[in-house]
Design a protein around this motif. Sequence first.
Motif, mmCIF file in Angstrom:
data_model
loop_
_atom_site.group_PDB
_atom_site.id
_atom_site.type_symbol
_atom_site.label_atom_id
_atom_site.label_comp_id
_atom_site.label_asym_id
_atom_site.label_seq_id
_atom_site.Cartn_x
_atom_site.Cartn_y
_atom_site.Cartn_z
ATOM 1 N N ARG A 116 0.815 -1.218 0.000
ATOM 2 C CA ARG A 116 0.000 0.000 0.000
ATOM 3 C C ARG A 116 0.847 1.267 0.000
ATOM 4 N N ILE A 117 2.102 1.170 -0.368
ATOM 5 C CA ILE A 117 2.948 2.354 -0.466
ATOM 6 C C ILE A 117 2.457 3.186 -1.643
ATOM 7 N N THR A 118 2.279 4.464 -1.408
ATOM 8 C CA THR A 118 1.861 5.372 -2.482
ATOM 9 C C THR A 118 2.599 6.687 -2.342
ATOM 10 N N SER A 119 2.953 7.272 -3.451
ATOM 11 C CA SER A 119 3.645 8.560 -3.430
ATOM 12 C C SER A 119 2.680 9.695 -3.077
ATOM 13 N N LYS A 120 1.401 9.408 -3.025
ATOM 14 C CA LYS A 120 0.417 10.439 -2.686
ATOM 15 C C LYS A 120 0.466 10.807 -1.208
ATOM 16 N N GLU A 121 1.125 9.983 -0.401
ATOM 17 C CA GLU A 121 1.195 10.237 1.041
ATOM 18 C C GLU A 121 2.567 10.725 1.482
ATOM 19 N N GLY A 122 3.398 11.111 0.534
ATOM 20 C CA GLY A 122 4.733 11.596 0.860
ATOM 21 C C GLY A 122 5.746 11.039 -0.121
ATOM 22 N N ILE A 123 6.995 11.278 0.169
ATOM 23 C CA ILE A 123 8.062 10.834 -0.727
ATOM 24 C C ILE A 123 8.102 9.319 -0.767
ATOM 25 N N ASN A 124 8.161 8.779 -1.967
ATOM 26 C CA ASN A 124 8.269 7.330 -2.155
ATOM 27 C C ASN A 124 9.744 6.957 -2.115
ATOM 28 N N LEU A 182 1.603 0.576 -6.241
ATOM 29 C CA LEU A 182 0.173 0.877 -6.079
ATOM 30 C C LEU A 182 -0.257 1.981 -7.037
ATOM 31 N N ASP A 183 0.555 3.016 -7.178
ATOM 32 C CA ASP A 183 0.230 4.111 -8.095
ATOM 33 C C ASP A 183 0.177 3.618 -9.545
ATOM 34 N N ILE A 184 1.104 2.747 -9.903
ATOM 35 C CA ILE A 184 1.141 2.200 -11.264
ATOM 36 C C ILE A 184 -0.091 1.337 -11.520
ATOM 37 N N LYS A 185 -0.432 0.497 -10.551
ATOM 38 C CA LYS A 185 -1.629 -0.330 -10.701
ATOM 39 C C LYS A 185 -2.870 0.544 -10.844
ATOM 40 N N ALA A 186 -2.955 1.602 -10.040
ATOM 41 C CA ALA A 186 -4.105 2.505 -10.110
ATOM 42 C C ALA A 186 -4.180 3.176 -11.479
ATOM 43 N N HIS A 187 -3.045 3.543 -12.025
ATOM 44 C CA HIS A 187 -3.012 4.186 -13.343
ATOM 45 C C HIS A 187 -3.624 3.277 -14.409
ATOM 46 N N PHE A 188 -3.231 2.024 -14.406
ATOM 47 C CA PHE A 188 -3.688 1.106 -15.453
ATOM 48 C C PHE A 188 -5.056 0.477 -15.161
ATOM 49 N N LEU A 242 7.488 -3.539 -15.649
ATOM 50 C CA LEU A 242 6.256 -2.833 -15.295
ATOM 51 C C LEU A 242 6.516 -1.336 -15.131
ATOM 52 N N TRP A 243 7.586 -0.969 -14.408
ATOM 53 C CA TRP A 243 7.938 0.446 -14.225
ATOM 54 C C TRP A 243 8.276 1.082 -15.576
ATOM 55 N N LYS A 244 9.009 0.370 -16.428
ATOM 56 C CA LYS A 244 9.352 0.903 -17.758
ATOM 57 C C LYS A 244 8.087 1.198 -18.554
ATOM 58 N N HIS A 245 7.143 0.266 -18.504
ATOM 59 C CA HIS A 245 5.903 0.455 -19.260
ATOM 60 C C HIS A 245 5.147 1.680 -18.754
ATOM 61 N N TYR A 246 5.076 1.837 -17.458
ATOM 62 C CA TYR A 246 4.402 3.009 -16.899
ATOM 63 C C TYR A 246 5.064 4.299 -17.393
ATOM 64 N N HIS A 247 6.391 4.361 -17.287
ATOM 65 C CA HIS A 247 7.106 5.586 -17.648
ATOM 66 C C HIS A 247 7.111 5.848 -19.153
ATOM 67 N N SER A 248 6.759 4.854 -19.948
ATOM 68 C CA SER A 248 6.715 5.045 -21.407
ATOM 69 C C SER A 248 5.369 5.598 -21.882
ATOM 70 N N GLN A 249 4.410 5.715 -20.980
ATOM 71 C CA GLN A 249 3.064 6.173 -21.342
ATOM 72 C C GLN A 249 3.042 7.662 -21.669
ATOM 73 N N PRO A 307 -2.194 12.629 -14.086
ATOM 74 C CA PRO A 307 -0.929 13.189 -14.563
ATOM 75 C C PRO A 307 0.255 12.249 -14.313
ATOM 76 N N TYR A 308 1.335 12.514 -15.005
ATOM 77 C CA TYR A 308 2.566 11.737 -14.852
ATOM 78 C C TYR A 308 3.113 11.897 -13.449
ATOM 79 N N ASN A 309 3.542 10.805 -12.870
ATOM 80 C CA ASN A 309 4.114 10.806 -11.536
ATOM 81 C C ASN A 309 5.450 10.074 -11.593
ATOM 82 N N PRO A 310 6.575 10.778 -11.662
ATOM 83 C CA PRO A 310 7.855 10.088 -11.747
ATOM 84 C C PRO A 310 8.137 9.222 -10.522
ATOM 85 N N ASN A 311 7.526 9.528 -9.394
ATOM 86 C CA ASN A 311 7.758 8.816 -8.140
ATOM 87 C C ASN A 311 6.737 7.709 -7.889
ATOM 88 N N ALA A 312 6.079 7.267 -8.931
ATOM 89 C CA ALA A 312 5.010 6.274 -8.788
ATOM 90 C C ALA A 312 5.493 5.010 -8.097
#
Length: 170
Positions: A8-16, A114-120, A91-98, A106-111
């Motif tokens: 459940r780590i997410t960058s929305k709650e602070g620095i990832n 959990l953030d990546i799963k939420a995006h897709f 998986l991270w590469k695919h996210y960052h290639s979007q 919006p793009y989140n470099p610190n995804a």
Amino acid sequence: MLFYEKNRITSKEGINHFIPFSESQVGAKEAFESHFMHKFIKGKIKRDSKTTESNNALFSNEDLEQTCFIPTKKLEFSAEAQEVFDAGLELWKHYHSQEFEDSKNPYNPNASLLDIKAHFQGFNDKDKMNPPQKAQDSYYKDLIGTLSAALKSLAKKIEPKVYEYGFLRE
């Protein structure tokens, strides 16, 4: 922990601090706020420096000296664990290639994972994350399936040691 499906780590709650890759490995469009986990895995965390990211953001010097394992060289992983890392990297590469043109997503470099799963996968009308099968991106579905299979393989390797070392009783 980094790739566990219930992480459940997410960058929305602070620095990832738990991104295990570098920007160049994943093709990030912007710099990460933290390089702690990548440096930790590479054995590049300094114990005695008062200016390192890890000391300032995560640990006090006393914690480092008394309770924390800080590797002094690159960590070596089993073949099963390396498969998990490789699957996670894809998986991270695919996210960052979007392309990120949607202002609602919006793009989140610190995804985080959990953030990546939420995006897709998106969310349903009850604000619960959709299952991977509902993702529109078929390549993402393949990647998340590969990650899940790699995690299951690693779990099979680890399970006997949980009992052997007394973390759980049979």
